[in-house]
Design a protein around this motif. Structure first.
Motif, short mmCIF file in Angstrom:
data_model
loop_
_atom_site.label_atom_id
_atom_site.label_comp_id
_atom_site.label_asym_id
_atom_site.label_seq_id
_atom_site.Cartn_x
_atom_site.Cartn_y
_atom_site.Cartn_z
N UNK A 66 28.13 -35.51 16.21
CA UNK A 66 26.72 -35.75 16.50
C UNK A 66 25.90 -35.86 15.23
N UNK A 67 25.05 -36.88 15.18
CA UNK A 67 24.15 -37.07 14.04
C UNK A 67 22.94 -37.84 14.52
N UNK A 68 21.75 -37.37 14.17
CA UNK A 68 20.56 -38.10 14.59
C UNK A 68 19.32 -37.25 14.53
N UNK A 69 18.33 -37.58 15.38
CA UNK A 69 17.07 -36.85 15.40
C UNK A 69 15.98 -37.68 16.04
N UNK A 70 14.76 -37.31 15.76
CA UNK A 70 13.58 -38.01 16.28
C UNK A 70 13.46 -39.35 15.57
N UNK A 71 13.42 -40.45 16.32
CA UNK A 71 13.39 -41.77 15.70
C UNK A 71 12.08 -42.00 14.94
N UNK A 72 11.00 -41.36 15.37
CA UNK A 72 9.74 -41.47 14.61
C UNK A 72 9.93 -40.93 13.20
N UNK A 73 10.55 -39.76 13.08
CA UNK A 73 10.76 -39.14 11.77
C UNK A 73 11.76 -39.92 10.94
N UNK A 74 12.80 -40.45 11.60
CA UNK A 74 13.79 -41.26 10.89
C UNK A 74 13.13 -42.50 10.31
N UNK A 75 12.29 -43.14 11.09
CA UNK A 75 11.60 -44.34 10.61
C UNK A 75 10.67 -44.01 9.45
N UNK A 76 10.02 -42.87 9.50
CA UNK A 76 9.17 -42.43 8.40
C UNK A 76 9.97 -42.26 7.11
N UNK A 77 11.22 -41.80 7.25
CA UNK A 77 12.07 -41.61 6.08
C UNK A 77 12.43 -42.93 5.40
N UNK A 78 12.44 -44.00 6.20
CA UNK A 78 12.94 -45.29 5.71
C UNK A 78 11.83 -46.28 5.36
N UNK A 110 15.55 -39.74 19.88
CA UNK A 110 14.52 -39.45 20.89
C UNK A 110 13.16 -39.75 20.29
N UNK A 111 12.19 -39.96 21.17
CA UNK A 111 10.84 -40.28 20.72
C UNK A 111 9.96 -39.04 20.77
N UNK A 112 8.89 -39.05 19.98
CA UNK A 112 8.05 -37.86 19.83
C UNK A 112 6.93 -37.82 20.85
N UNK A 113 6.06 -36.81 20.67
CA UNK A 113 4.89 -36.67 21.52
C UNK A 113 3.86 -37.78 21.30
#
Length: 208
Positions: A66-78, A110-113
């Motif tokens: 398993x590897x991943x996280x909130x896609x909003x935060x991932x996009x912010x990283x990139x 997953x997506x955030x609030x």
């Protein structure tokens, strides 16, 4: 703590009995609109129509770490979407996993609030596609959107953007910002079975 969350949370303590698998919650909850003191003691609004794990494409059973996280935060990283200097810092210190790190993994997203609109989600997924991630991972599990906002739209965009029809995508998993939620431990090998509606750990989370 909601009963579903409490059930799985307790199982991560070393003195607990290990559970066999994570299964869908039978209910989902609307998130609170008011987080002030006057809301203490008020129950969330529950809905007894959770759809369970939905297989959007690909094989119904797949494995990987398993590897991943909130896609909003991932996009912010990139990208400089939220903070202009964040991508440079991420790159300088090699914080984001490399293509090799992603190879053979199950990507959980997953997506955030914030409840990003569908076109913003499309843009976020396209960034991951451009990096070649969807060609090396073993599958995707995608969390239930909070309050089921854009529930059907997100499903359509996922299958359109991934661009790899053989890549399994399982949708509406109870983790992330939507409630109730379980915990997905990064780095643990798991098997996703959309037929039997379960995510099974193939190794002890405490041994990784």
């Amino acid at each position: 703590m909601l009963p579903y969350t409490e059930e799985y949370f307790k199982n991560y303590f070393e003195d607990s009995e290990p559970f066999e698998s994570i299964r869908p919650s039978k209910v989902w909850y609307e998130e609170r609109k008011d987080f002030s003191a006057k809301s203490i003691g008020e129950n969330r609004v529950s809905h007894a129509d959770n759809k369970g794990y939905e297989l959007l494409q690909g094989k119904p059973i797949f494995e990987g770490e398993l590897l991943g996280g909130c896609i909003d935060s991932i996009y912010d990283m990139l990208t400089p979407y939220t903070h202009k200097d964040e991508p440079n810092i991420i790159k300088e210190y090699n914080i984001f996993p490399s293509l090799e790190d992603w190879t053979g993994k199950i990507m959980f997203l997953e997506t955030s609030e914030v409840k990003e609109n569908p076109e913003t989600l499309r843009k976020m997924l396209l960034k991951l596609r451009e990096m070649g991630l969807f060609e090396v991972i073993n599958g995707i599990i995608f969390g239930k959107p909070q309050d089921e906002v854009f529930y059907e739209e997100y499903k359509q965009i996922l299958t359109e953007v991934v661009g790899n029809n053989d890549l399994p995508i399982v949708y509406n998993v109870n983790f992330g910002h939507a409630t109730p939620r379980c915990i997905l431990p990064i780095g643990v090998k798991a098997r996703v079975d959309a037929i039997n509606q379960e995510i099974t750990f193939l190794e002890n989370p405490f041994m990784t």
